[in-house]
Design a protein around this motif. Sequence first.
Motif, PDB file in Angstrom:
ATOM      1  N   GLU A   1     -18.529   2.758  -3.010  1.00 45.25           N
ATOM      2  CA  GLU A   1     -17.215   3.289  -3.344  1.00 45.25           C
ATOM      3  C   GLU A   1     -17.194   3.531  -4.843  1.00 45.25           C
ATOM      4  O   GLU A   1     -17.805   2.787  -5.607  1.00 45.25           O
ATOM      5  CB  GLU A   1     -16.118   2.284  -2.968  1.00 45.25           C
ATOM      6  CG  GLU A   1     -15.727   2.370  -1.511  1.00 45.25           C
ATOM      7  CD  GLU A   1     -14.577   1.436  -1.166  1.00 45.25           C
ATOM      8  OE1 GLU A   1     -13.692   1.273  -2.024  1.00 45.25           O
ATOM      9  OE2 GLU A   1     -14.602   0.876  -0.059  1.00 45.25           O
TER      10      GLU A   1
ATOM     11  N   ASP B   1     -13.956   5.919   0.182  1.00 43.24           N
ATOM     12  CA  ASP B   1     -14.047   4.998   1.312  1.00 43.24           C
ATOM     13  C   ASP B   1     -15.378   5.185   2.026  1.00 43.24           C
ATOM     14  O   ASP B   1     -15.885   6.304   2.154  1.00 43.24           O
ATOM     15  CB  ASP B   1     -12.884   5.279   2.291  1.00 43.24           C
ATOM     16  CG  ASP B   1     -12.747   4.161   3.305  1.00 43.24           C
ATOM     17  OD1 ASP B   1     -13.057   3.010   2.931  1.00 43.24           O
ATOM     18  OD2 ASP B   1     -12.349   4.429   4.450  1.00 43.24           O
TER      19      ASP B   1
ATOM     20  N   GLU C   1     -17.245   3.835   5.651  1.00 44.29           N
ATOM     21  CA  GLU C   1     -17.105   3.019   6.863  1.00 44.29           C
ATOM     22  C   GLU C   1     -18.152   3.468   7.879  1.00 44.29           C
ATOM     23  O   GLU C   1     -18.812   4.497   7.698  1.00 44.29           O
ATOM     24  CB  GLU C   1     -15.700   3.158   7.446  1.00 44.29           C
ATOM     25  CG  GLU C   1     -15.365   4.597   7.775  1.00 44.29           C
ATOM     26  CD  GLU C   1     -13.908   4.797   8.160  1.00 44.29           C
ATOM     27  OE1 GLU C   1     -13.145   3.834   8.073  1.00 44.29           O
ATOM     28  OE2 GLU C   1     -13.558   5.915   8.558  1.00 44.29           O
TER      29      GLU C   1
ATOM     30  N   ASP D   1     -18.944   5.048  11.350  1.00 46.66           N
ATOM     31  CA  ASP D   1     -18.292   5.842  12.382  1.00 46.66           C
ATOM     32  C   ASP D   1     -18.619   5.204  13.730  1.00 46.66           C
ATOM     33  O   ASP D   1     -19.777   5.154  14.142  1.00 46.66           O
ATOM     34  CB  ASP D   1     -18.836   7.280  12.328  1.00 46.66           C
ATOM     35  CG  ASP D   1     -18.077   8.195  13.272  1.00 46.66           C
ATOM     36  OD1 ASP D   1     -17.647   7.702  14.329  1.00 46.66           O
ATOM     37  OD2 ASP D   1     -17.914   9.379  12.945  1.00 46.66           O
TER      38      ASP D   1
END
Lengths: 270, 258, 153
Positions: free
Chosen positions: C55, C71, C73, C75
């Motif tokens: 980030e 961000d 993350e 999937d």
Amino acid sequence: MSDSTLVSVENLHFSRAGRPIFSGVDLEIPKGRITAIMGPSGTGKTTLLKLIAGQLTPDSGSVHVGQDNVHRLSRQALFRMRRRMGMLFQSGALFSDLSVFENVAFPLRVHTDLPEHMIRDLVLIKLQAVGLRGARDLMPAELSGGMTRRVALARAIALDPDLIMYDEPFVGQDPISMGVLVTLIRRLNSAFNMTAIVVSHDIKETLSIADHVYVIADGRVMASGSPASLREAQDPRVSQFIRGEPDGPVPFHYPSKNFYEDILAPSEVS
Amino acid sequence: MSPLTSLGQKTLDALESLGRSAIFLAQALCHLPRAEGVRLWLRQMYFVGVMSLPIVAVSGLFIGMVIALQGYLVLSGFGADEALGQMVALSLLRELAPVVTALLFAGRAGSALTAEIGLMKATEQLSSMEMIGVDPLRRVISPRLWAGFVSMPILTVFFSVIGIAGGYLVGVDWLGVDQGSFWGNMQSSVVFMDDVMNGMLKSVVFGVVVTWIAVFQGYDLVPTSEGISRATTRTVVFGSLAVLGLDFILTALMFGEF
Amino acid sequence: MKRSKWLETGVGAFVLAGFLGLVFLGLQVSGLAPGQAEQNFTVHANFSNIGGLKERSRVTMAGVTVGRITDIELDPQWLEGRITMKIDSDVGEKLSEDSTASILTAGLLGEKYIGLSTGGAPEMIKDGGTIRDTQSALVLEELIQQFVSNMSK
């Protein structure tokens, strides 16, 4: 409580750090009179004033000033009540960052919205009353002990309080300024009808101005009455105090074990 | 007294003192400011903030210069001396400016606040103010608290700016790092909202804690000469420890990746 | 109480200088430029391996920083790394549908960042859209492994 009483103290108990200072004190301070509270050093006379002013809280018992129970008041109401009180501290307690003039003007500035020229007039009147109008531009550090106390007195009466409390006003004063203070206290009382509480152990001066005297010792009121009646008192403890005898029922020595045994005891120093 | 009893007693005392100081802080801050209060606050801003400026400026300059010098010696070993600007700026903004400013503040302004309030207490000035019907918490304590709260972030900004200027002086003027890469690397690595603002947030927290400790120690001390000297020492010791401890916690919260 | 003008002036100068210092930290040190386009154009991209991207890592176009990663993350559908980045809106509006995003490394061992390059399709990516054409990070270990297994054949 009758109408002629301004302050009444009932069954007051107070202890500090586990040591009892008052165990059941009853007092009545009549309106418009000078009441003296006397007693040997360390009997908590100053503490009593702080209890009346609400700076300390008693263990039990009550203090009424007028209709108010001092220790039941909210913080704000307490500060409002104190505007009707003046207190002369032993040290004077002038604000060291303000000049003499500003010290006396302080209560007026914070509690009134008077214009500057009226504040000036009032301050000069109060300073004139204590004879220090000429010293208005000095800083507290430049004053002698007696002058400090007179400025503090001018500040204490700035708002024309109903009640003024003097904490040891005569301690450490030379004979001249002591005379000045005695005259001032008496004049304030007679001219403005101010109720006064004088805490002191200076017998001669105090008896000369007081209308009523309480003698406090061992946490309770030992004797009370007019100055004349106290001079005649039969109680040996009272007469010892009034006449200033070094030894008697109030012992010269702090409580200790027998001197002879103490001297001969094996050394405690290791 | 057994060691266990004394330990328990000490813990209770510490808790009591913490509680007293929290109530004290709440009482001093919970009221609306008035015109009079603003003037008193300005006065304290001068003594607490403006008067601390010289020592903060000089320290900032030297620390910026030292980082540049040390950083250059390490970075030039990798041939990465153009990263000097970023190193100076990040270490100042994130850590050194808030922490060192807070430590200097505790030593200079904090101890002065404690001693001043303590002396006012010892000479019965606070007591006589109460008797005049003026709450010393409002009149004496509150302006000093607010002055400390506001001064600390401003002083921290000064420290950063002067420190970066000191780094520029040593890095660019003396050691010959390229001026463009000094600023360019700095700008590409410093993120305003993250680095500058987190540093500011730290300094706000430090300002509150150090001023609170200083003012409370002064208000709560035993009114003797020994009491004043102990309280002044406690202000500097507790203040510095609180700053260093909180710095770790805040850094972990802000920059840590958990 | 003497109203000392110089005292109030001093405090005023102090507060003003503090504010100016903060402006300096914003403009010269963090490189915020006044009137600079706000970085509020959101784009997503999926990578099979994000290899050390963090980030706040930079997003560049032709080597110029145009945004940052906000961000990262996983999937859950494709089990890929899904990255959200915010870039300058005037750059974002010029990204075509077939733009590519690749994970690059500054130098051999330096920080990872994202490089964008636009394609030639007439449709543009919308705010909040996804870049399809991505190139994952080069992982040094995998390269070496491939090299070694090719050698031993």
